[in-house]
Design a protein around this motif. Sequence first.
Motif, mmCIF file in Angstrom:
data_model
loop_
_atom_site.group_PDB
_atom_site.id
_atom_site.type_symbol
_atom_site.label_atom_id
_atom_site.label_comp_id
_atom_site.label_asym_id
_atom_site.label_seq_id
_atom_site.Cartn_x
_atom_site.Cartn_y
_atom_site.Cartn_z
ATOM 1 N N ALA A 249 0.846 -1.200 0.000
ATOM 2 C CA ALA A 249 0.000 0.000 0.000
ATOM 3 C C ALA A 249 0.881 1.250 0.000
ATOM 4 N N ASP A 250 0.237 2.403 -0.279
ATOM 5 C CA ASP A 250 1.007 3.643 -0.373
ATOM 6 C C ASP A 250 1.770 3.955 0.917
ATOM 7 N N ASP A 251 1.118 3.708 2.069
ATOM 8 C CA ASP A 251 1.810 4.032 3.328
ATOM 9 C C ASP A 251 3.030 3.123 3.531
ATOM 10 N N GLU A 252 2.970 1.911 2.987
ATOM 11 C CA GLU A 252 4.131 1.016 3.111
ATOM 12 C C GLU A 252 5.282 1.497 2.227
ATOM 13 N N ALA A 257 10.507 4.259 1.644
ATOM 14 C CA ALA A 257 11.251 5.413 1.130
ATOM 15 C C ALA A 257 11.902 6.188 2.278
ATOM 16 N N ALA A 258 11.184 6.288 3.390
ATOM 17 C CA ALA A 258 11.695 7.063 4.522
ATOM 18 C C ALA A 258 12.968 6.453 5.096
ATOM 19 N N CYS A 259 13.099 5.134 4.970
ATOM 20 C CA CYS A 259 14.328 4.518 5.506
ATOM 21 C C CYS A 259 15.353 4.236 4.403
ATOM 22 N N GLY A 260 15.109 4.773 3.216
ATOM 23 C CA GLY A 260 16.083 4.604 2.126
ATOM 24 C C GLY A 260 16.077 3.218 1.520
ATOM 25 N N GLY A 261 14.950 2.532 1.634
ATOM 26 C CA GLY A 261 14.886 1.139 1.190
ATOM 27 C C GLY A 261 14.527 0.986 -0.276
ATOM 28 N N GLY A 262 14.651 -0.241 -0.750
ATOM 29 C CA GLY A 262 14.286 -0.586 -2.121
ATOM 30 C C GLY A 262 13.361 -1.786 -2.129
ATOM 31 N N ILE A 263 12.988 -2.217 -3.342
ATOM 32 C CA ILE A 263 12.246 -3.469 -3.538
ATOM 33 C C ILE A 263 12.898 -4.190 -4.713
ATOM 34 N N SER A 264 13.065 -5.499 -4.568
ATOM 35 C CA SER A 264 13.531 -6.285 -5.702
ATOM 36 C C SER A 264 12.322 -6.831 -6.454
ATOM 37 N N GLU A 268 9.492 -11.216 -14.613
ATOM 38 C CA GLU A 268 8.995 -12.283 -15.480
ATOM 39 C C GLU A 268 8.136 -13.265 -14.675
ATOM 40 N N GLY A 269 8.605 -13.628 -13.490
ATOM 41 C CA GLY A 269 7.826 -14.538 -12.656
ATOM 42 C C GLY A 269 6.544 -13.890 -12.153
ATOM 43 N N GLU A 270 6.633 -12.615 -11.767
ATOM 44 C CA GLU A 270 5.460 -11.929 -11.205
ATOM 45 C C GLU A 270 4.389 -11.689 -12.269
ATOM 46 N N PHE A 271 4.850 -11.224 -13.404
ATOM 47 C CA PHE A 271 3.922 -10.876 -14.490
ATOM 48 C C PHE A 271 3.202 -12.129 -14.988
ATOM 49 N N GLY A 272 4.000 -13.184 -15.209
ATOM 50 C CA GLY A 272 3.424 -14.445 -15.679
ATOM 51 C C GLY A 272 2.533 -15.088 -14.638
ATOM 52 N N GLY A 273 2.737 -14.715 -13.362
ATOM 53 C CA GLY A 273 1.917 -15.252 -12.289
ATOM 54 C C GLY A 273 0.688 -14.402 -12.015
ATOM 55 N N GLY A 274 0.480 -13.387 -12.832
ATOM 56 C CA GLY A 274 -0.745 -12.599 -12.730
ATOM 57 C C GLY A 274 -0.749 -11.574 -11.610
ATOM 58 N N ARG A 275 0.424 -11.230 -11.104
ATOM 59 C CA ARG A 275 0.454 -10.298 -9.973
ATOM 60 C C ARG A 275 0.239 -8.845 -10.409
ATOM 61 N N ALA A 276 -0.031 -7.993 -9.434
ATOM 62 C CA ALA A 276 -0.256 -6.567 -9.709
ATOM 63 C C ALA A 276 1.063 -5.904 -10.051
ATOM 64 N N MET A 277 1.205 -5.450 -11.282
ATOM 65 C CA MET A 277 2.496 -4.940 -11.732
ATOM 66 C C MET A 277 2.620 -3.420 -11.641
ATOM 67 N N ASN A 278 1.545 -2.721 -11.281
ATOM 68 C CA ASN A 278 1.699 -1.266 -11.176
ATOM 69 C C ASN A 278 2.571 -0.883 -9.980
ATOM 70 N N ILE A 279 2.927 -1.881 -9.155
ATOM 71 C CA ILE A 279 3.764 -1.620 -7.985
ATOM 72 C C ILE A 279 5.107 -0.996 -8.384
ATOM 73 N N ILE A 280 5.655 -1.375 -9.539
ATOM 74 C CA ILE A 280 7.020 -0.897 -9.846
ATOM 75 C C ILE A 280 7.002 0.607 -10.068
ATOM 76 N N GLY A 281 6.062 1.071 -10.889
ATOM 77 C CA GLY A 281 5.959 2.498 -11.114
ATOM 78 C C GLY A 281 5.591 3.253 -9.837
#
Length: 449
Positions: A249-252, A257-264, A268-281
């Motif tokens: 969620a946005d608050d997460e 961001a507040a702690c300088g973190g990232g996400i891996s 290919e696995g996520e997209f093919g598995g039907g997951r929500a991909m707008n998370i990257i943007g």
Amino acid sequence: MTALLIHNAMVLTMDPALGDLAQADVLIEGSRIAQVGRALDAPPDARRIDARGMLLIPGLIDTHTHMWQGPLKGLGGGLWGTPDYQKHVFPMREKFSAPDMQDACFAAGTEMLDAGITTVLDFCHNTMTPGHAEQSIAGHRRTGQRVLFAYGMLGEFKSLAADHPWRIAQVRELAAELGRDSAGRVRLGLAVGSLEYSGLELVRTEIELGRALGLPMSFHQNPPAQIRQLGEAGLLGADLLPVHANLAADDELEMLAACGGGISFTVEGEFGGGRAMNIIGRAHRAGVTPSLGVDIPSRVALDLFAQMRLTYHVMRAEEAMAERLTGRWPLARRPGTPHVQPRHMLEYATVNAARAVGRGDELGRIAPGCLADLVMLSTGPYSMSLGDPAAHVVLQSTPADVDTVIVDGQLRKQAGQLVGLERADAAEAIRRVRERVLAGEAAIAETAP
Ligand SMILES: [Zn+2]
């Protein structure tokens, strides 16, 4: 100290102060980059590599791959969703012996180096015995790839708590052993258990252990709200890398961001598995640093060029869909849209990824003082792209274009051939694992859909 001069390359430094440099040189002394610029002087005995017509980029960095699954290539090809994966692929780990782990890590590392991936976070959730971890590290040491060996705390589900003490003891031992060699290419990290299986108290113990030992950490974030749960428990930090996080969620994202973190993202696995991909943007725009990984070689090729290309198109598709759903169709440029550019993908796989594995100060850029991890890409014979050379890397290049790979100042591939490694040895290691783990091709056929 041996010097190596790469001469006349199109250098994408990925360093904000240096930018792109056409017909430029890079001087390497020992394991580090000494100078970057045009017409550099090199010591008379320096080795020279003519890079005319080549693109020079920082070595690619994969921030999430389970390398033990390398020999299982294809086993996950036709799976449908997580239950299929949990049934057909993940339980295979119980069939791996410790020697299988050495073979698997050696083979996957060799293939990754061949494809220009000089650093990887090996999320090893197959440390079923102490020997599994030892043999994995032994395999990594043989390839010369730079590896953050993320020791898996998620063992057998039925004995997670009972096995915790020996895993923690081994993490302490390995941290001391690997920590003694500050220049070593294999470093220790921690693959923290999944909250939904391990529970907050075990996970808290693991994160506190990792912090006490100074280990970069990562965890699978699959069910929603776990970033919030860790944040409220005071456990988030830039040293703890969530993977996937498709439902954050946005608050997460703000917490990260507040702690300088990232996400891996393992697109290919996520997209093919039907997951929500707008998370990257969403993550990118929220100031969270995205990086990329192959994740499951049982299904996804050990190829970060493919991940960069798919990620770019997935992100563009999301932006376009948002426009279409709000009636702005046909597409037209407007301020801030489109946001994502091909060059962002190369940032994800270099500078961002270096931060994600705790090496942002010395990896992911071609700049004086940085470690000399470099990849030279051929752009021939059908010519280089017009426009941004980063777009050529992201949209045109494949592992077949990887001409030269340098790790720690040492050539691991030159003129398209591995140096000090044999592809046949990797193939033989894969064959051995399959023979032992799958009992030959018959087992592969049985599990195929
Ligand atoms: Zn994973």
